[in-house]
Design an enzyme around this catalytic site. Sequence first.
Site, short mmCIF file in Angstrom:
data_model
loop_
_atom_site.label_atom_id
_atom_site.label_comp_id
_atom_site.label_asym_id
_atom_site.label_seq_id
_atom_site.Cartn_x
_atom_site.Cartn_y
_atom_site.Cartn_z
N ARG A 1 0.85 -1.19 0.00
CA ARG A 1 0.00 0.00 0.00
C ARG A 1 0.88 1.23 0.00
O ARG A 1 1.57 1.50 1.00
CB ARG A 1 -0.92 -0.04 1.23
CG ARG A 1 -1.54 1.28 1.60
CD ARG A 1 -2.76 1.18 2.49
NE ARG A 1 -2.50 0.66 3.84
CZ ARG A 1 -1.85 1.32 4.82
NH1 ARG A 1 -1.33 2.50 4.59
NH2 ARG A 1 -1.71 0.77 6.01
N HIS B 1 -3.80 4.18 4.83
CA HIS B 1 -4.83 3.16 4.98
C HIS B 1 -6.18 3.68 4.47
O HIS B 1 -6.86 3.03 3.67
CB HIS B 1 -4.95 2.77 6.46
CG HIS B 1 -6.14 1.93 6.76
ND1 HIS B 1 -6.25 0.63 6.34
CD2 HIS B 1 -7.29 2.23 7.42
CE1 HIS B 1 -7.43 0.15 6.74
NE2 HIS B 1 -8.07 1.10 7.39
N TYR C 1 3.70 5.45 11.50
CA TYR C 1 4.15 4.06 11.68
C TYR C 1 5.11 3.53 10.62
O TYR C 1 5.53 2.40 10.67
CB TYR C 1 2.95 3.12 11.81
CG TYR C 1 1.93 3.21 10.69
CD1 TYR C 1 2.13 2.52 9.49
CD2 TYR C 1 0.77 3.97 10.83
CE1 TYR C 1 1.19 2.60 8.48
CE2 TYR C 1 -0.16 4.06 9.81
CZ TYR C 1 0.05 3.36 8.64
OH TYR C 1 -0.86 3.45 7.63
C1 TPP Z 1 -13.70 -6.59 12.53
C2 TPP Z 1 -13.03 -5.29 12.28
N1 TPP Z 1 -12.13 -4.83 13.15
C3 TPP Z 1 -11.52 -3.65 12.94
C4 TPP Z 1 -11.79 -2.92 11.84
C5 TPP Z 1 -11.10 -1.57 11.59
N2 TPP Z 1 -10.20 -1.74 10.42
C6 TPP Z 1 -10.59 -1.39 9.20
S1 TPP Z 1 -9.49 -1.87 8.02
C7 TPP Z 1 -8.44 -2.50 9.20
C8 TPP Z 1 -7.16 -3.13 8.77
C9 TPP Z 1 -7.37 -4.13 7.70
O1 TPP Z 1 -6.14 -4.63 7.29
P1 TPP Z 1 -6.05 -5.60 6.06
O2 TPP Z 1 -6.95 -6.77 6.26
O3 TPP Z 1 -4.62 -5.91 5.85
O4 TPP Z 1 -6.63 -4.80 4.82
P2 TPP Z 1 -6.08 -3.43 4.22
O5 TPP Z 1 -6.73 -2.33 4.96
O6 TPP Z 1 -4.61 -3.44 4.39
O7 TPP Z 1 -6.50 -3.46 2.79
C10 TPP Z 1 -8.97 -2.34 10.46
C11 TPP Z 1 -8.32 -2.76 11.71
C12 TPP Z 1 -12.76 -3.43 10.95
N3 TPP Z 1 -13.11 -2.77 9.83
N4 TPP Z 1 -13.34 -4.62 11.18
#
Ligand code: TPP
Lengths: 55, 325, 325, 374, 374
Positions: free
Chosen positions: D267, D271, D280
């Site tokens: 990425r 985020h 970070y």
């Molecule tokens: C169950 C849940 N916990 C926390 C969140 C908050 N949150 C949104 S995206 C994210 C990180 C997701 O990481 P990843 O699966 O690697 O996907 P990326 O965002 O990197 O595409 C978090 C913690 C959420 N959406 N759903």
Amino acid sequence: AEEAPVRSILATPVVRQLAKELGLDLATVTGSGREGRILESDVRQAAAAAGSVAV
Amino acid sequence: MAKLNLVEAINLALAEEMGRDERIIVLGEDVGRLGGVFRVTDGLQSQFGVNRVIDTPLAEAGIVGTALGLALGGLKPVVEIQFMGFLPPALDQIICHISRYRNRTRGRHTVPLVVRMPYGAGIHAPEHHSESIESILAHIPGIKVVIPSNPYDAKGLLISALRDPDPVMFLEPKRIYRAIRQEVPEGEYTVPLGTANIIRSGKSVTAVAWGAMVREVMRAAELVEPEGIAVEVIDLRSISPLDDDTIVQSIKKTGCGVIVHEACRTCGMAAEIIARINEKAFLSLAAPLERVTGFDTIPPLLKLEEHFLPDVFRISRAIRKIAQF
Amino acid sequence: MAKLNLVEAINLALAEEMGRDERIIVLGEDVGRLGGVFRVTDGLQSQFGVNRVIDTPLAEAGIVGTALGLALGGLKPVVEIQFMGFLPPALDQIICHISRYRNRTRGRHTVPLVVRMPYGAGIHAPEHHSESIESILAHIPGIKVVIPSNPYDAKGLLISALRDPDPVMFLEPKRIYRAIRQEVPEGEYTVPLGTANIIRSGKSVTAVAWGAMVREVMRAAELVEPEGIAVEVIDLRSISPLDDDTIVQSIKKTGCGVIVHEACRTCGMAAEIIARINEKAFLSLAAPLERVTGFDTIPPLLKLEEHFLPDVFRISRAIRKIAQF
Amino acid sequence: MGHRREGIMNLEDFNPLSGKRVEILDEEGNLIGEELRPAVLTDEMVLELYDKMVMLRAADQQALTLQRAGRMGTYPPTLGQEAANIGSAAALETGDWLTPSFRETGAMILRGVPLKLIYLYWMGSEWGSHFPEGVNVLPICAPVSTQTLHGVGLAWAAKLKGERAVNLIYFGDGATSKGDFHEAMNFAGVFFTPNVFFCQNNQYSISVPRSQQTATPTLAQKAIGYGFPGLMVDGNDLLAVYAATQAAVSRAREGGGPILIEAQTYRLGPHTTADDPNRYRTPDEVKEREPFDPLRRVRIYLERKGLITDDIERERREGYEQMARGEAREAEAMISLNPDDLFDFHYSQMPPYLTWQKEYYHRILAAQREFDRG
Amino acid sequence: MGHRREGIMNLEDFNPLSGKRVEILDEEGNLIGEELRPAVLTDEMVLELYDKMVMLRAADQQALTLQRAGRMGTYPPTLGQEAANIGSAAALETGDWLTPSFRETGAMILRGVPLKLIYLYWMGSEWGSHFPEGVNVLPICAPVSTQTLHGVGLAWAAKLKGERAVNLIYFGDGATSKGDFHEAMNFAGVFFTPNVFFCQNNQYSISVPRSQQTATPTLAQKAIGYGFPGLMVDGNDLLAVYAATQAAVSRAREGGGPILIEAQTYRLGPHTTADDPNRYRTPDEVKEREPFDPLRRVRIYLERKGLITDDIERERREGYEQMARGEAREAEAMISLNPDDLFDFHYSQMPPYLTWQKEYYHRILAAQREFDRG
Ligand SMILES: Cc1ncc(C[n+]2csc(CCOP(=O)(O)OP(=O)(O)O)c2C)c(N)n1
Ligand SMILES: Cc1ncc(C[n+]2csc(CCOP(=O)(O)OP(=O)(O)O)c2C)c(N)n1
Ligand SMILES: [Mg+2]
Ligand SMILES: [Mg+2]
Ligand SMILES: [Mg+2]
């Protein structure tokens, strides 16, 4: 701040409704029920005494 | 005395208590390096190290379930759930274990842990980021649920929660995270769990609220004041245990009440408060108790958000309605 | 017409509807070969095959979450959760998705599925096998929650649930699974979702109950009858949507009511019912509404179980209390 | 390294424990895995997919612009993940389904979701998830990993109904930690569903680096716990992503069962628009990844082949920028502020108490209008 | 097959993908894996552990008797899983913790839980989970797999506090399907906790056979998805179970991190006393497994060594039967019917509304007594 007087009228909603229908201010009615509760009979008596319409 | 907002007050409570009690550890998603998505844990990792402020994998059941184990192991975990909308995966551990361990073992084990989470709508956040399901938590015996409405209470309640031997859910109204600044003393003070606070006295109508809705209710109270309606406002602060005594005393005085929450209406906290008043102050009731609540709908995406949330207009109408009943 | 118990009536409803609608599939833990731990799905797998009656891995979130996918894919899944005590892992899928898909997609997708589960205490089952958390479900917008109290309704409600385009939680009071036999017609009939049933009429007191508590309330009603207290008994049948109209009409007649449930008291369904009555029949109230409920405790292991459950003694006392208020 | 089977590579060659991953085009645009390139993936098709990546970048950029202007809520950019988005979704065929997470703007567009609807969703209207009939894409899913189960159920339904539709499920590296991922993978293995689990491993779960998310060296190896293959692919390599996904999709369609693909990408942006990645990770770290930009290498490749020039690209990009602006305007025009929408879509038939609430709110709105008139 | 390291076998030799599993004593009592046998596991110790297995069988049998007599609620027998219970728990040391599921009667007793408390629990009293101070065993856990997270947290606490305590977590084959198992394994891998995950794979999750629970040939290989070793052991082989667990426990204690052990055993009895296994498996299937009875082979071995005779065993068994009857009576004497117990243990300080409920219930009970007096 000064303490507001506690509302001392104790009555069920049904009795309050009746008083309203009879145009009676519950504050003027003495309750004969437990702890001064105003009963339906109290309201009817008070209304009769006040010469309002009999219900 | 410094003027702090809610985020800073919570941060301060954590930092101070962590300094005083080395059993306290903080864990959750992004709480360490990032300091939390709302920065509530900002600076704690650099102050207390990676063994006390821990970034976990993305797994709410895992976080809460291991936190229970950590508590059984003599630590005092403070879990952050990133948003209340993501609490449901952890409900199993809360319902089946966190709340039960003490009773299950007849007191052999206690579970001193705190689960913090931002909750509620009003910040134009994405889907699942605006939930208020506090009444679900209040239905679970064995846990406590508290919700501050201002920075002072936030610090004091959190310190109480951290010192409580039992599990406490600590809900943070994120809508007012940075909206209110208030003098917050440094050092130890507590606001007791389970006690409501009369923050405005009045004789005409009792209004009960918590979290972000307290501000709306206060505004409504000011609004109707010139009309001769004196609203007594109770900031509940604890959802469980519920300080029904304070509510009941007020209702006995005013004879009528309105309860305000942004959670869905059916089976929301207002229903329980009405049931308690019905139980304990029935004969004093001069008007039906009013609920001003979120609707029985999914919290909408941001374009309709304002329609979902109780506001000063709806609250003040409800106050007038019962005052004039 | 055959006299069936609740288990048989549900089994019959499933078998008949599966015969009529081949989109219906049944899935869950041990529902196939074993026919379910309570035998509710007995014989269905041999009748309809392993592709329509499916033993799944042990994973409640997995079952409910894939069932949603199956529903989106044009099938009508009927999920069995083995005990309501094991529903919590699936609450996430119910709260975040099952209940929301229709609203989220503005009607583009519907979720015709049924989640069945035995619930409630009173059978001396092990820990976590006696839970009643229906009010948590009732707080979730977008789903329906129904609870039969007898075999006839069980079949009729389940057929309605299976034909409903929206997700329905179907709670089965396992305490009376085999306690009541009743004439249950073969073939199609429905009991509408969302409608309560007045199963005994009376003018003194309204009593509202559902599931296994209906029987207790009926017994209490008989008990107080000779004392001149005529109890009107409402079998709620649907928890959500709540047929408050039927309740309110009755309260307007009797002026007082008792609500009985075995779930924990605080934030249980009775609170909501009281709130609705307060809203819609306030002026008819001649006495506080009474709640006879489980305590705000964890459902105890079997040795203390009888103390937890509302019984005829407690219910009849509550009836007398308000009748004599 | 692998061999073709009717123009489709042999996925079993890529046991993740061996450290192998599917690579076709290196970051300097050299073909290093020609033998893995499926016959259908002609240079013309590469050009076409490159074009979609350009489009996606323009669409993404427009979203950021909208967000900064206050015309959109929080938005999760795909910057750096264009190959993972486009290369994978391109491998689906008519009738197949796509189950997105929330960082699949490109994949969704490719499968027929109008860009304006994706904008509309992030602008804060549920109508953005009301996809046209015939578009086989599930709505965006915010609760991480929960959608993996829906994708499995949907594929399972297809299988039970005897259809040949495959379901491609997207999720991130963080998502692999959730129990839902596990249960979805396990159900897929047990019921042998036609699923391709596509992990966009962008190395971060908000601030948490991949190395802290799980203790395995690869995510692909997690498939070993479910009885089906997993493989790694260079997620910034459009050709590799397409080739691997196409092979996985064909395999699933032919009854070969589920498979997990770990697309290793990065990425490059935040985020979401609400995130500050400088808290970070260092700008240097990001700088180091820029040469691996998924557009860059394809561009070099196509340029060498004489299939693209600066002028053509600029023209197309500007076209897409204009298109994206147009979609944004259309999205804004579609925003419904009708408060009835709040109530109207929860049930096929509105229950009485909700009707009462809706009517109450109508009264409130009327009163408010009156009040506002003074 | 493996080599010892200070009398401890090398766990890494047992990569589950190779199909290897730890075996020491075959079903005819022959030592087929002598080289894996740790030095501490002398014949005297084997005799001692055998004795515990005999004790467990007697305790289990007594529970069934109690249940049939209506003196106990539903009970999950360990019949056939005695080696998995005893061999594993015996590998723990003072200070270590044990996290049971619900089919670990033997393991729990071995770690100091009085049998009477286990009976008391299944008789339906929470006092059965009030273990004596110093007994490092968590309570029985009914919701499948949820306890795995508690075991990880507890081990993690020990690690954070610099203690050397290991936590041995039990669960069944069915439990591996739950998300909690996944999240627990992943946390253990990431935080490198001193955990031994011990799966009693008894081939059934109530009626669902192991083959329908997951698509992998082994459960041990699931560890590959979490970055630490998994291995298979003949779960009916007391010596193998002990050897493998002891090696795993030592490894964890020495900072080697978590490990997963799949003990392949077979539930000879019903799932619980409420279950009728004839509905899902044939008596023939069970018959075929009887020769693999974990007691039988050790008995043969010890007999050959002249360490046990029919008479000695009978005497011991009868002693244990008597002991079990005694524990049952003691348990019954401990049953609290005090309704206050319903209320008194939810919080350190009872909240007012619960106090009110307790008082209300006192009034009810008093009224009922009065009513009963007529
Ligand atoms: C169950 C849940 N916990 C926390 C969140 C908050 N949150 C949104 S995206 C994210 C990180 C997701 O990481 P990843 O699966 O690697 O996907 P990326 O965002 O990197 O595409 C978090 C913690 C959420 N959406 N759903
Ligand atoms: C979350 C949950 N779902 C369902 C149940 C009901 N249940 C009790 S034991 C069991 C099977 C467990 O199988 P396994 O993990 O193999 O352990 P075993 O019983 O074979 O020892 C089930 C489904 C439960 N206790 N918990
Ligand atoms: Mg009783
Ligand atoms: Mg990521
Ligand atoms: Mg098993």
